[in-house]
Scaffold this motif. Structure first.
Motif, PDB file in Angstrom:
ATOM      1  N   PRO A 102       0.802  -1.230   0.000  1.00 51.58           N
ATOM      2  CA  PRO A 102       0.000   0.000   0.000  1.00 51.58           C
ATOM      3  C   PRO A 102       0.834   1.278   0.000  1.00 51.58           C
ATOM      4  O   PRO A 102       0.283   2.365  -0.181  1.00 51.58           O
ATOM      5  CB  PRO A 102      -0.811  -0.110   1.294  1.00 51.58           C
ATOM      6  N   ALA A 116      -4.987   2.089  -1.562  1.00 55.39           N
ATOM      7  CA  ALA A 116      -4.913   2.555  -0.170  1.00 55.39           C
ATOM      8  C   ALA A 116      -5.465   3.974  -0.053  1.00 55.39           C
ATOM      9  O   ALA A 116      -6.169   4.298   0.914  1.00 55.39           O
ATOM     10  CB  ALA A 116      -3.477   2.488   0.325  1.00 55.39           C
ATOM     11  N   ARG A 173      -0.498  -0.588   7.514  1.00 50.74           N
ATOM     12  CA  ARG A 173       0.480  -1.465   6.856  1.00 50.74           C
ATOM     13  C   ARG A 173       1.368  -2.096   7.927  1.00 50.74           C
ATOM     14  O   ARG A 173       2.045  -1.392   8.673  1.00 50.74           O
ATOM     15  CB  ARG A 173       1.321  -0.656   5.873  1.00 50.74           C
ATOM     16  N   TRP A 179      -3.226  -4.430   6.670  1.00 54.34           N
ATOM     17  CA  TRP A 179      -2.635  -4.826   5.388  1.00 54.34           C
ATOM     18  C   TRP A 179      -1.272  -5.461   5.669  1.00 54.34           C
ATOM     19  O   TRP A 179      -0.292  -4.789   5.945  1.00 54.34           O
ATOM     20  CB  TRP A 179      -2.471  -3.601   4.500  1.00 54.34           C
TER      21      TRP A 179
END
Length: 374
Positions: A48, A60, A72, A215
């Motif tokens: 991202p 993102a 992240r 993520w």
């Protein structure tokens, strides 16, 4: 009193001014590049924070614009701590290199989970979904009742297919079973493909159902093994100055410009006749022998079916995003053959032997001949 410039000095300046101009151009490009870069390091596939074609920074930003927080992380411990907040989606996107114990810890995190592509310990991350054969990546229709797929419409999917008792979309390359969603490939999430078809809508509906997304990206690992830590626990990549990649890039630009400058002095390229003309049939035969030597029946069958579909779909008057059911139905009407047999030939399992592969090639030729004649 003016001093005349000697012919030798004037000739030296004429010969060296091109090199001076190239040097100045390299310096200006380096300065502008450093200002644009701002110290940002390149990312990785489906990262991202990566702005390259394979990254996912565009997705993102779209999630953030809808009020979805994107975190992240590159460790299971951080993902676990975020998972305790609730109302999150755990996204395992890029190929993840964790062990079995870490996969079990990820599977134990409460909330929704989206698993993308071929992941190690996939049966742990998605216990109710079975990974099947691969299909080629292309624009596909949803052909299912999943709300996210119905809203998105066609999407660039394929890769690994799945089987489960849940909802199957896009010819099996997207499967939803309970709180787990498996996607055969993450290409539709990349910066390169996000604006095509309904890719952005599908990604936003899959990941934007909760208030936040965890993520998970792989930690930087050198080819030899575990990340090498330097002072303060930082890796070698983190210890490198931010301008090192740009210095390497500028050196490459300087080499290319110098090569271009010198090549112009050599005059135009002289066209020469090739000593040997390789016929197309010989190229096809050579590729066939390579497939045979490697016993690559699956790859050979995919190549035959893909080529036949690329030629048949336009002749049938269908669009590039036509699904398997549409193609089979149109072929059955055009040729009068059994739809079940057509589906098995075009989308069935790979042949188990050379005889079946030869029969498949012959039948595909027969189908194309009938479509051309009708």
């Amino acid at each position: 009193m003016s001093v005349p410039v000697s012919p030798t000095a004037a000739g030296l300046w004429r010969r060296s001014r091109a090199a001076v101009l190239v040097g100045l151009l390299v310096v200006v490009t380096a300065v502008v590049g450093a200002l644009i870069a701002g110290g940002e390091k390149p990312g990785h596939y489906l990262d991202p924070a990566d702005t390259s074609l394979g990254g996912a920074k565009a997705l993102a930003r779209l999630l953030a614009a809808q009020g979805v927080r994107v975190d992240r992380v590159d460790s299971v411990a951080v993902a676990e701590s975020l998972g305790r907040e609730g109302e999150r989606v755990l996204l395992v996107a890029a190929p993840w290199s964790g062990g079995f114990d870490e996969a079990e810890r990820l599977a134990a995190i409460p909330g929704d989970r989206v698993v993308v592509g071929e992941q190690p310990y996939f049966d742990v991350l998605a216990p109710d979904i079975v990974a099947e054969e691969k299909v080629r990546l292309r624009s596909r229709e949803p052909d299912c009742d999943l709300p996210a797929a119905r809203v998105a419409g066609s999407a660039f999917l394929g890769g690994r297919t799945f089987e489960a008792g849940g909802t199957s979309c896009y010819d099996g390359s997207l499967m939803v079973s309970g709180t787990v969603t498996a996607v055969g490939s993450g290409e539709f999430m990349t910066n390169q493909r996000l604006a095509e078809d309904g890719n952005a809508a599908l990604a936003l509906h899959l990941l934007g159902a909760r208030k936040a997304v965890t993520w998970l990206v792989p930690a930087p690992v050198p080819p030899g093994g575990e990340p090498v830590a330097g002072p303060g626990g930082r890796t070698i990549e983190e210890l490198l100055p931010d301008n090192v990649p740009w210095a390497v890039l500028m050196a490459a630009v300087a080499v290319l410009l110098t090569a271009f400058w010198q090549a112009r002095r050599l005059g135009p390229v002289v066209a020469e006749r090739l000593p040997v003309v390789v016929r197309a049939a010989e190229t096809v035969e050579g590729r066939g022998r390579l497939y045979n030597a490697r016993r690559a029946r699956l790859q050979a069958a995919e190549a035959l079916r893909g080529g036949a579909l690329d030629r048949l779909v336009p002749r049938l008057g269908l669009g590039s995003g036509a699904g398997a059911n549409e193609v089979v139905a149109a072929l059955a009407v055009r040729t009068g053959q059994d739809p079940g047999r057509l589906a098995a030939v075009l989308y069935g399992p790979p042949p188990s032997g050379d005889a079946e592969l030869v029969a498949l090639a012959g039948y595909l030729d027969e189908i194309e001949r009938q479509v051309r004649e009708h």
